[in-house]
Design a protein around this motif. Structure first.
Motif, short mmCIF file in Angstrom:
data_model
loop_
_atom_site.label_atom_id
_atom_site.label_comp_id
_atom_site.label_asym_id
_atom_site.label_seq_id
_atom_site.Cartn_x
_atom_site.Cartn_y
_atom_site.Cartn_z
N GLY A 128 0.98 -1.06 -0.21
CA GLY A 128 -0.24 0.15 -0.04
C GLY A 128 1.25 1.29 -0.24
O GLY A 128 2.02 1.10 0.80
N TYR A 174 0.34 5.85 0.23
CA TYR A 174 -0.54 6.94 1.09
C TYR A 174 0.35 7.79 0.58
O TYR A 174 1.30 8.26 0.95
N ARG A 175 -0.35 9.17 1.11
CA ARG A 175 0.52 10.45 1.24
C ARG A 175 -0.32 10.96 1.88
O ARG A 175 -1.83 10.96 2.05
N PHE A 176 0.06 11.75 2.39
CA PHE A 176 -0.10 12.85 3.78
C PHE A 176 0.13 14.10 3.64
O PHE A 176 0.90 14.80 3.79
N ARG A 204 4.27 3.98 2.85
CA ARG A 204 3.93 2.63 1.86
C ARG A 204 4.45 1.57 3.18
O ARG A 204 4.71 2.17 4.18
N SER A 235 7.42 5.86 6.36
CA SER A 235 7.16 7.33 5.77
C SER A 235 8.21 8.43 5.39
O SER A 235 9.52 7.77 6.44
N SER A 269 -4.00 8.23 8.64
CA SER A 269 -5.24 8.43 7.82
C SER A 269 -4.49 8.82 6.66
O SER A 269 -3.47 9.31 6.70
N SER A 270 -4.51 8.86 5.26
CA SER A 270 -4.43 9.16 4.14
C SER A 270 -5.10 9.47 3.08
O SER A 270 -6.48 9.15 3.44
N SER A 271 -4.75 10.33 1.49
CA SER A 271 -5.65 10.38 0.81
C SER A 271 -6.54 9.87 -0.20
O SER A 271 -7.92 9.28 -0.05
N ARG A 272 -6.18 8.66 0.21
CA ARG A 272 -6.88 7.33 0.03
C ARG A 272 -7.87 6.74 0.59
O ARG A 272 -8.58 6.25 0.30
N ASP A 273 -7.39 6.53 1.75
CA ASP A 273 -7.91 6.40 3.32
C ASP A 273 -9.02 7.09 3.39
O ASP A 273 -10.56 6.92 3.27
#
Length: 419
Positions: free
Chosen positions: A68, A70-72, A80, A95, A264-268
């Protein structure tokens, strides 16, 4: 280096920096629980010499695979997570700070720190557990903190585990996160209450809480200062809801494939938004399915009532029907409308038989002498020879006039003898 040795080294270093870890593990062991870690979190700089790809090399060699990304955006991070086929091995969440999104001052500070690290150290397979290989002043750390808490922690502590997470869903007796939090608070441990002690929900697939980070003394180039170190995290994962699943199955422990690192992330957020929209659509469909038949029923009743009203308005006003003269004799009709018949009329021929039984029967004798025409009696006359009584049509006419006059005056009606 074997993967179990590397993970054990990271855990020992983490526990040494965060004394409450050993205490919490001991309390859970006394309660009959076996601690299983859900994931381990690592931090690094977004520099090609030490980015995520460099830091996870020993894990990839040991069989971990990317699972996975992610972007915060708010914290200007990318991350990842990596998973292993062995369910006993924790997930690895790495991160990195996106340096080009920060001020030139922060970027220069990071470059000055990395310049103190040799190429050999950067190429070491255990770079993620090497700690802080540079010297930094406490004042510089506080300057970084004003721009990024993440950068300040990484400058102060270097490459090591930022936190470990206990898999609450793997606990036998304290598998409920709220119960575990009460257990920890009962033993004097402080939990992070910012935003609520428990973040997330079963609908989101994840509940998590954490302790307050211990403040520890750290040696800097300008002296020793107390700074917040690490926290211990607890995560309760829930399986993704499926159509037709029962409440009991929704509380079942998640499988390895359903696990993902906390945070949390934008995809979440996009995934959670899609789930909320789907739930709203299903709820709206249920409401429409319940309300539509009722609305149709009300509309049908209203339509029937309107049609009935139109029929009533369109129907002519009909007065009570007068009794048919074909079924009732004239004397009975006169009595019905309140008129008493008179038996002795002027010019009446005395005929006991006809008087005692007045009728409007059809003609029984020849009518030629009365009407002057063959077979057609004069209107209003009886065809019976010598009968003083009226014909049926004449009786009905008299009855209608009498019924309208009876309410105005009590008058004796004399039925005139026909000519």
């Amino acid at each position: 280096m074997a993967i179990h040795d590397l993970l054990d080294r990271l855990r020992r270093d983490y526990a040494a920096l965060n004394p409450q870890v050993e205490r919490i593990d001991a309390l859970l062991a006394e309660a009959g629980e076996q601690v299983v870690h859900d994931h381990i979190a690592l931090r690094t700089w977004g520099d090609p010499r030490c980015d995520i790809e460099v830091l996870v090399r020993p894990f990839v060699r040991a069989g971990y695979r990317a699972a996975g990304a992610y972007r915060f955006a708010e914290k200007r991070l990318v991350a990842r997570h990596f998973a292993h086929d062995d369910p006993d091995l924790p997930l690895v969440f790495v991160s990195e700070l996106v340096l080009d999104q920060f001020s030139p001052g922060l970027q220069d500070m990071v470059q000055s720190l990395l310049a103190q690290v040799s190429e050999a150290e950067l190429a070491a397979p255990d770079l993620c557990a090497r700690g802080r290989p540079w010297q930094v002043a406490h004042a510089d750390v506080e300057a970084l903190r004003r721009e990024s808490e993440y950068a300040a922690w990484l400058a102060a502590f270097g490459w090591r585990a930022n936190h470990l997470t206990v898999a609450v869903h793997a606990l036998a007796r304290l598998g409920d996160l709220a119960a575990l939090d009460e257990f920890l608070k009962a033993h004097g441990l402080r939990l992070n209450g910012a935003g609520g002690e428990i973040k997330g929900s079963p609908a989101q697939g994840l509940e998590q809480s954490s302790t307050v980070a211990d403040v520890v003394d750290v040696e800097f180039s300008d002296g020793t200062f107390a700074v917040p170190a690490c926290y211990y995290e607890f995560a309760r994962r829930w399986p993704a809801p499926t159509a037709g699943s029962s409440a009991a199955s929704s509380r079942a422990r998640p499988t390895r494939s359903s696990r993902a690192p906390t945070g949390s992330s934008s995809r979440d957020r996009r995934t959670a938004a899609r789930r909320r929209r789907r739930r709203c659509g299903e709820r709206l469909a249920r409401l429409e399915a319940h309300a539509y038949p009722r609305a149709v029923g009300k509309e049908s009743r209203a339509r029937r009532e309107r049609a009935r009203g139109r029929q009533q308005r369109a129907a002519p006003t009909v007065s009570p029907a007068a009794p048919s003269v074909r079924d009732t004799g004239p004397e009975q009709l006169l009595v019905k409308y309140g008129v008493e018949p008179i038996s002795d009329l002027p010019g009446e021929t005395k005929n006991s038989t006809s008087r005692s039984s007045p009728t409007c029967s059809p003609a029984t004798t020849d009518t030629r002498s009365r009407s002057g025409r063959s077979g057609r009696p004069r209107p209003g006359t009886s065809t019976t020879t010598g009968s003083p009584h009226l014909g049926r049509a004449r009786c009905a006419s008299v009855i209608r006039r009498c019924s309208s006059r009876a309410s105005r005056a009590a008058t004796t009606v004399v039925i005139p003898r026909s000519a």
